[in-house]
Write a protein that holds these residues in place. Structure first.
Motif, PDB file in Angstrom:
ATOM      1  N   MET A 172       0.601  -0.827   0.054  1.00 18.55           N
ATOM      2  CA  MET A 172       0.130   0.008   0.022  1.00 18.55           C
ATOM      3  C   MET A 172       0.671   1.416  -0.177  1.00 18.55           C
ATOM      4  SD  MET A 172      -2.212   1.289   3.259  1.00 18.55           S
ATOM      5  CE  MET A 172      -3.554   2.528   3.018  1.00 18.55           C
ATOM      6  N   LYS A 173       0.590   1.787  -0.575  1.00 19.79           N
ATOM      7  CA  LYS A 173       1.577   3.315  -0.940  1.00 19.79           C
ATOM      8  C   LYS A 173       0.561   4.195   0.658  1.00 19.79           C
ATOM      9  CE  LYS A 173       1.083   3.500  -5.741  1.00 19.79           C
ATOM     10  NZ  LYS A 173       0.353   4.231  -6.904  1.00 19.79           N
ATOM     11  N   ASP A 174       2.405   4.674   1.288  1.00 15.79           N
ATOM     12  CA  ASP A 174       2.159   5.880   1.800  1.00 15.79           C
ATOM     13  C   ASP A 174       2.436   7.417   0.969  1.00 15.79           C
ATOM     14  OD1 ASP A 174       2.706   7.657   4.224  1.00 15.79           O
ATOM     15  OD2 ASP A 174       3.715   5.931   4.620  1.00 15.79           O
ATOM     16  N   TYR A 175       1.106   8.041   1.993  1.00 20.04           N
ATOM     17  CA  TYR A 175       0.908   9.666   0.266  1.00 20.04           C
ATOM     18  C   TYR A 175       1.467  10.387   1.788  1.00 20.04           C
ATOM     19  CZ  TYR A 175      -2.256   7.256  -3.308  1.00 20.04           C
ATOM     20  OH  TYR A 175      -3.298   6.347  -4.175  1.00 20.04           O
ATOM     21  N   TYR A 176       1.188  10.184   2.780  1.00 17.17           N
ATOM     22  CA  TYR A 176       2.674  11.441   3.172  1.00 17.17           C
ATOM     23  C   TYR A 176       3.414  11.191   3.489  1.00 17.17           C
ATOM     24  CZ  TYR A 176      -2.166  11.732   6.430  1.00 17.17           C
ATOM     25  OH  TYR A 176      -3.297  12.095   6.446  1.00 17.17           O
ATOM     26  N   ALA A 196     -10.784   9.990   3.773  1.00 14.74           N
ATOM     27  CA  ALA A 196     -11.816   8.869   4.649  1.00 14.74           C
ATOM     28  C   ALA A 196     -11.512   7.455   4.447  1.00 14.74           C
ATOM     29  CB  ALA A 196     -13.291   8.959   5.013  1.00 14.74           C
ATOM     30  N   GLN A 197     -11.229   7.311   2.824  1.00 13.81           N
ATOM     31  CA  GLN A 197     -11.438   5.614   2.367  1.00 13.81           C
ATOM     32  C   GLN A 197     -10.105   5.089   2.487  1.00 13.81           C
ATOM     33  OE1 GLN A 197     -12.282   4.847  -0.892  1.00 13.81           O
ATOM     34  NE2 GLN A 197     -11.547   3.272  -1.622  1.00 13.81           N
ATOM     35  N   TYR A 198      -8.641   6.480   2.414  1.00 11.47           N
ATOM     36  CA  TYR A 198      -7.123   5.700   2.318  1.00 11.47           C
ATOM     37  C   TYR A 198      -7.196   5.299   3.937  1.00 11.47           C
ATOM     38  CZ  TYR A 198      -2.568   6.645   2.631  1.00 11.47           C
ATOM     39  OH  TYR A 198      -1.212   6.482   2.271  1.00 11.47           O
ATOM     40  N   LEU A 199      -7.642   6.150   4.533  1.00 10.87           N
ATOM     41  CA  LEU A 199      -7.021   6.620   6.321  1.00 10.87           C
ATOM     42  C   LEU A 199      -7.877   5.392   6.874  1.00 10.87           C
ATOM     43  CD1 LEU A 199      -7.374   9.906   7.771  1.00 10.87           C
ATOM     44  CD2 LEU A 199      -5.586   8.357   6.975  1.00 10.87           C
ATOM     45  N   GLN A 200      -8.706   4.655   6.080  1.00 14.77           N
ATOM     46  CA  GLN A 200      -9.317   2.846   6.632  1.00 14.77           C
ATOM     47  C   GLN A 200      -8.407   2.383   6.575  1.00 14.77           C
ATOM     48  OE1 GLN A 200     -13.257   2.547   5.665  1.00 14.77           O
ATOM     49  NE2 GLN A 200     -13.922   1.072   6.667  1.00 14.77           N
ATOM     50  N   GLU A 201      -8.208   2.074   5.146  1.00 17.12           N
ATOM     51  CA  GLU A 201      -7.473   1.317   4.869  1.00 17.12           C
ATOM     52  C   GLU A 201      -5.991   1.305   4.979  1.00 17.12           C
ATOM     53  OE1 GLU A 201      -7.500   2.080   0.434  1.00 17.12           O
ATOM     54  OE2 GLU A 201      -9.583   1.119   0.397  1.00 17.12           O
ATOM     55  N   ARG A 202      -5.428   2.156   5.637  1.00 12.48           N
ATOM     56  CA  ARG A 202      -4.366   2.315   6.151  1.00 12.48           C
ATOM     57  C   ARG A 202      -4.165   1.749   7.562  1.00 12.48           C
ATOM     58  NH1 ARG A 202      -0.082   5.813   5.942  1.00 12.48           N
ATOM     59  NH2 ARG A 202       1.161   6.425   8.287  1.00 12.48           N
ATOM     60  N   TRP A 203      -4.867   1.978   8.236  1.00 17.56           N
ATOM     61  CA  TRP A 203      -5.239   1.409   9.253  1.00 17.56           C
ATOM     62  C   TRP A 203      -5.217   0.116   9.448  1.00 17.56           C
ATOM     63  CZ3 TRP A 203      -9.377  -1.094  11.664  1.00 17.56           C
ATOM     64  CH2 TRP A 203      -9.332  -1.140  12.904  1.00 17.56           C
ATOM     65  N   MET A 234      -3.300  -5.353  10.917  1.00 16.83           N
ATOM     66  CA  MET A 234      -2.360  -6.164  10.177  1.00 16.83           C
ATOM     67  C   MET A 234      -1.113  -7.141   9.774  1.00 16.83           C
ATOM     68  SD  MET A 234      -5.034  -6.727   7.084  1.00 16.83           S
ATOM     69  CE  MET A 234      -4.924  -8.510   6.871  1.00 16.83           C
ATOM     70  N   GLY A 235      -0.300  -6.026  10.280  1.00 17.95           N
ATOM     71  CA  GLY A 235       1.169  -6.008  11.009  1.00 17.95           C
ATOM     72  C   GLY A 235       1.805  -5.508   9.598  1.00 17.95           C
ATOM     73  N   GLN A 236       1.335  -4.871   8.220  1.00 19.14           N
ATOM     74  CA  GLN A 236       1.772  -5.011   7.193  1.00 19.14           C
ATOM     75  C   GLN A 236       2.923  -3.477   7.273  1.00 19.14           C
ATOM     76  OE1 GLN A 236      -1.247  -5.724   3.537  1.00 19.14           O
ATOM     77  NE2 GLN A 236      -1.368  -7.972   5.161  1.00 19.14           N
ATOM     78  N   ARG A 237       3.673  -3.333   6.711  1.00 16.84           N
ATOM     79  CA  ARG A 237       4.557  -2.010   6.709  1.00 16.84           C
ATOM     80  C   ARG A 237       3.742  -1.325   5.622  1.00 16.84           C
ATOM     81  NH1 ARG A 237      10.819  -3.743   7.798  1.00 16.84           N
ATOM     82  NH2 ARG A 237      10.534  -4.603   9.372  1.00 16.84           N
ATOM     83  N   MET A 238       4.044  -0.166   5.253  1.00 16.97           N
ATOM     84  CA  MET A 238       3.574   0.350   4.362  1.00 16.97           C
ATOM     85  C   MET A 238       4.921   0.378   2.907  1.00 16.97           C
ATOM     86  SD  MET A 238       0.649   1.471   5.028  1.00 16.97           S
ATOM     87  CE  MET A 238       0.326   3.065   3.879  1.00 16.97           C
TER      88      MET A 238
END
Length: 212
Positions: free
Chosen positions: A1-5, A62-69, A74-78
């Protein structure tokens, strides 16, 4: 998953104002008008714009933050942003350095397969083929072919099938085909190994029986 920040060089606590300021700075740096013949800059500009559009639209954010969370719980890195062939190769080299220290008898082979598969996901193959840097593509194929040694033979073949989608010199295709032949021989050997072992046991029993 991309880390937009991370793409914008900001912490997750960044305000809208800080996001807009970072975007203006990076857009100015990578804008196609300032880099008319730089394909790398064009890709980076597109990525920066994608991050900005997502983080400044309430519904997308909102959708991105939910998916990021969910991703993090799940212990996966960005995943760091990978936009150029050298970055694809660098990620693979880093993974290879870790692999050589793994215990072949304890490693999670299915988990490792998923990790290696992600390193040459379709989006990354698209990057390799888009820039047409054949030497880099050749190295990606060579190092990935060297990195699959801990996987189950069937999973090794799946990775090699993905590598065939990468545009590279003819020698790279020869390398893949030679690797496939070796793996298929291993699969055939594994298939008949129980029967060979059983035959040897029977033979030894017969020898022992006749010697008594």
């Amino acid at each position: 998953m991309k880390d937009y920040y991370q793409i914008l060089g900001l912490p997750p606590s960044a305000t809208i104002g800080e996001i807009k300021m970072a975007y203006r700075k990076l857009a100015h740096l990578y804008h196609p008008d300032k880099n008319p013949s730089d394909d790398y800059a064009a890709v980076q500009f597109s990525l920066v714009k994608e991050a900005y559009d997502t983080l400044t639209r309430a519904d997308l954010k909102a959708q991105y933050l939910q998916e990021r969370w969910l991703h993090q719980t799940m212990g996966q890195r960005m995943a760091p942003a990978v936009t150029t062939p050298p970055q694809v190769l660098q990620a693979l080299l880093q993974a290879h350095q870790q692999l050589i220290h793994y215990d072949a008898y304890r490693v999670d082979k299915k988990g490792l397969y998923q990790t290696l598969e992600a390193l040459i996901a379709p989006s990354r193959i698209d990057i390799l083929n888009h820039f047409k840097e054949e030497q880099v593509n050749k190295e990606v194929i060579r190092w990935m072919a060297d990195s699959i040694f801990l996987l189950y033979p069937e999973d090794q073949l799946r990775i090699l099938d993905q590598l065939k989608q990468i545009n590279a010199p003819a020698g790279s295709r020869d390398l893949i085909e030679e690797k496939e032949k070796m793996i298929r021989r291993t699969i055939r050997l594994n298939r008949y190994k129980p029967f060979l072992i059983l035959g040897l046991i029977i033979l030894l029993c017969m020898i022992i029986a006749y010697s008594l």
